[in-house]
Scaffold this motif. Structure first.
Motif, PDB file in Angstrom:
ATOM      1  N   PRO A  93      62.774  49.951  42.796  1.00 12.80           N
ATOM      2  CA  PRO A  93      62.634  51.245  42.106  1.00 12.80           C
ATOM      3  C   PRO A  93      62.122  52.368  43.009  1.00 12.80           C
ATOM      4  N   ALA A  96      65.164  53.570  44.417  1.00 17.39           N
ATOM      5  CA  ALA A  96      65.951  54.193  43.355  1.00 17.39           C
ATOM      6  C   ALA A  96      65.467  55.615  43.053  1.00 17.39           C
ATOM      7  N   LYS A  97      64.139  55.794  43.041  1.00 20.24           N
ATOM      8  CA  LYS A  97      63.584  57.121  42.722  1.00 20.24           C
ATOM      9  C   LYS A  97      64.043  58.165  43.723  1.00 20.24           C
ATOM     10  N   PRO A 101      67.761  59.167  41.192  1.00 26.02           N
ATOM     11  CA  PRO A 101      66.699  59.482  40.212  1.00 26.02           C
ATOM     12  C   PRO A 101      67.127  59.377  38.750  1.00 26.02           C
ATOM     13  N   ALA A 106      65.141  53.743  38.443  1.00 23.61           N
ATOM     14  CA  ALA A 106      64.276  54.859  38.843  1.00 23.61           C
ATOM     15  C   ALA A 106      63.381  55.259  37.685  1.00 23.61           C
TER      16      ALA A 106
END
Ligand code: CMP
Length: 140
Positions: A93, A96-97, A101, A106
């Protein structure tokens, strides 16, 4: 042509973010061909993740997947395997962020292990996992 994939909301996320995740599934245009809520058994989780056997996080992964009910779905759409992977976002994650996003991981993952959702990595795995969770069924 329509394709099927196995998608799963992991126990921690199923408890906290089920409605938000289902909303994103529907917005993305997937048909939910089958859905059930069920705690995976140790045996199912081991089968499900057999490719990760031997990795240092394997036992943690199985524990995290069996600690409560998951939401398990067959999602249907053109190019469903790849599109569900896109919607999930990268495994980690924190990555992913930065890169995705808008992705589910995320927005709803706790960490790399408890990363909200799972999806089959290819069509062959999709068929295998669908059979593992739903048995031999006629999807269409
Ligand atoms: P998932 O898509 O369910 O497929 C395998 C899972 O293993 C993955 O999401 C993560 O939850 C977990 N995983 C992969 N890599 C690691 C890692 N380096 N550390 C901990 N868990 C991991």
């Amino acid at each position: 042509p329509q394709e099927h994939t196995l998608a799963l909301i992991k126990p921690a996320a199923a408890k906290k973010h089920k409605d938000d995740i289902m909303q994103k599934v529907k917005e993305a245009g997937f048909t939910i061909s089958k859905i059930k809520e069920e705690a995976l058994t140790h045996e199912m989780a081991t089968q499900f993740y057999k490719d990760h056997k031997g990795k240092p996080f394997f036992e943690h992964l199985v524990t995290c997947m069996t600690e409560g009910p998951s939401v398990v779905m067959i999602l249907t759409k053109e190019n469903a395997v790849e599109e569900w992977r896109q919607l999930m976002g990268p495994t980690d994650p924190e990555v992913a962020k930065v890169t995705s996003p808008e992705s589910i991981r995320a927005q709803f993952a706790q960490d790399i292990l408890s990363n909200a959702v799972h999806g089959s990595s290819n069509r062959e795995h999709a068929l295998e996992s669908i059979e593992c969770v739903f048995g031999e069924i006629d999807i269409d």
